[in-house]
Scaffold this motif. Sequence first.
Motif, PDB file in Angstrom:
ATOM      1  N   ASN A 195      52.213  47.321  59.245  1.00  0.00           N
ATOM      2  CA  ASN A 195      52.285  48.860  59.073  1.00  0.00           C
ATOM      3  C   ASN A 195      50.799  49.215  58.678  1.00  0.00           C
ATOM      4  O   ASN A 195      50.310  48.982  58.732  1.00  0.00           O
ATOM      5  N   VAL A 196      50.975  50.412  60.112  1.00  0.00           N
ATOM      6  CA  VAL A 196      49.173  50.988  60.435  1.00  0.00           C
ATOM      7  C   VAL A 196      50.084  52.158  60.789  1.00  0.00           C
ATOM      8  O   VAL A 196      51.455  52.725  61.620  1.00  0.00           O
ATOM      9  N   ASN A 197      49.390  52.524  60.505  1.00  0.00           N
ATOM     10  CA  ASN A 197      49.868  54.652  59.997  1.00  0.00           C
ATOM     11  C   ASN A 197      49.296  55.318  60.781  1.00  0.00           C
ATOM     12  O   ASN A 197      48.583  54.661  61.571  1.00  0.00           O
ATOM     13  N   ARG A 198      50.284  56.373  61.508  1.00  0.00           N
ATOM     14  CA  ARG A 198      49.941  56.689  62.665  1.00  0.00           C
ATOM     15  C   ARG A 198      48.575  57.479  62.953  1.00  0.00           C
ATOM     16  O   ARG A 198      48.555  57.574  63.825  1.00  0.00           O
ATOM     17  N   ASP A 199      47.795  57.847  61.908  1.00  0.00           N
ATOM     18  CA  ASP A 199      46.305  58.506  62.384  1.00  0.00           C
ATOM     19  C   ASP A 199      45.468  56.710  62.886  1.00  0.00           C
ATOM     20  O   ASP A 199      44.541  57.273  63.732  1.00  0.00           O
ATOM     21  N   ALA A 202      52.383  53.563  72.593  1.00  0.00           N
ATOM     22  CA  ALA A 202      52.571  55.103  72.623  1.00  0.00           C
ATOM     23  C   ALA A 202      54.607  55.354  71.760  1.00  0.00           C
ATOM     24  O   ALA A 202      54.564  56.277  72.060  1.00  0.00           O
ATOM     25  N   VAL A 203      55.237  54.308  71.500  1.00  0.00           N
ATOM     26  CA  VAL A 203      56.186  54.282  71.040  1.00  0.00           C
ATOM     27  C   VAL A 203      56.391  54.507  69.173  1.00  0.00           C
ATOM     28  O   VAL A 203      56.478  55.260  68.998  1.00  0.00           O
ATOM     29  N   LYS A 204      55.332  53.790  69.243  1.00  0.00           N
ATOM     30  CA  LYS A 204      54.411  54.363  67.606  1.00  0.00           C
ATOM     31  C   LYS A 204      54.672  56.475  67.451  1.00  0.00           C
ATOM     32  O   LYS A 204      54.388  56.390  66.150  1.00  0.00           O
ATOM     33  N   LEU A 205      53.677  56.072  68.302  1.00  0.00           N
ATOM     34  CA  LEU A 205      53.254  57.970  68.975  1.00  0.00           C
ATOM     35  C   LEU A 205      54.468  59.024  68.392  1.00  0.00           C
ATOM     36  O   LEU A 205      54.313  59.858  67.959  1.00  0.00           O
ATOM     37  N   ARG A 206      55.967  58.246  68.666  1.00  0.00           N
ATOM     38  CA  ARG A 206      56.835  59.140  68.887  1.00  0.00           C
ATOM     39  C   ARG A 206      56.759  60.301  69.528  1.00  0.00           C
ATOM     40  O   ARG A 206      57.368  61.804  69.650  1.00  0.00           O
ATOM     41  N   ASN A 207      56.167  60.155  70.751  1.00  0.00           N
ATOM     42  CA  ASN A 207      56.223  61.607  72.128  1.00  0.00           C
ATOM     43  C   ASN A 207      56.711  61.066  73.081  1.00  0.00           C
ATOM     44  O   ASN A 207      55.945  60.338  73.767  1.00  0.00           O
ATOM     45  N   ASP A 208      58.401  60.849  73.775  1.00  0.00           N
ATOM     46  CA  ASP A 208      58.452  60.518  74.758  1.00  0.00           C
ATOM     47  C   ASP A 208      56.981  61.073  76.034  1.00  0.00           C
ATOM     48  O   ASP A 208      58.130  60.555  77.685  1.00  0.00           O
TER      49      ASP A 208
END
Length: 168
Positions: free
Chosen positions: A7-11, A131-137
């Motif tokens: 688990n790595v947080n978004r920040d 980038a998948v974890k950033l949730r920005n296509d």
Amino acid sequence: MLPPEINVNRDDIEKFFIGHLNKIYAAKTLLRTELPELMDNVHFSDLREAINDTVEDVKKQISRMDEIYQIMAAEISDAGCNGMKGLVEDSFHDIKIHGENPELRDMSILFYLHNIESIEMASFQILEMAAVKLRNDRIKRLIKKNYEQARADRTLFLLISAKYIATV
């Protein structure tokens, strides 16, 4: 036994992503400066053409990375980017060592540009996964395009190397 869940947080993902994007950005901006100067010293016409194409690709890649920085509201920093920049700087220094021998100089250019593109390709590939974890296509598409371009450039340098070494 199942592997532990990671688990790595978004920040933290964003910090990782921007920190490593900075490293590639620093290398690409150095290439944008150094490659045009190198073209005047290239002996093999196919290599000169490939370098010219790569300069244009580098400009596009930098533009895409600029857009990513804007999307993420992040600032470009070259702090901690000495490794990638050092590789590029060392490469161009080593190429100049063979300044008097056009064949060896071209072989050095091919060697280093292939290696630089390989590292950048691998870096873009990891960033594409992150980038998948950033949730920005949009970010995913921009990084993917840079990865594909780096891969194509690396393949081009490999093909030219095979052709060049066969003719030497």
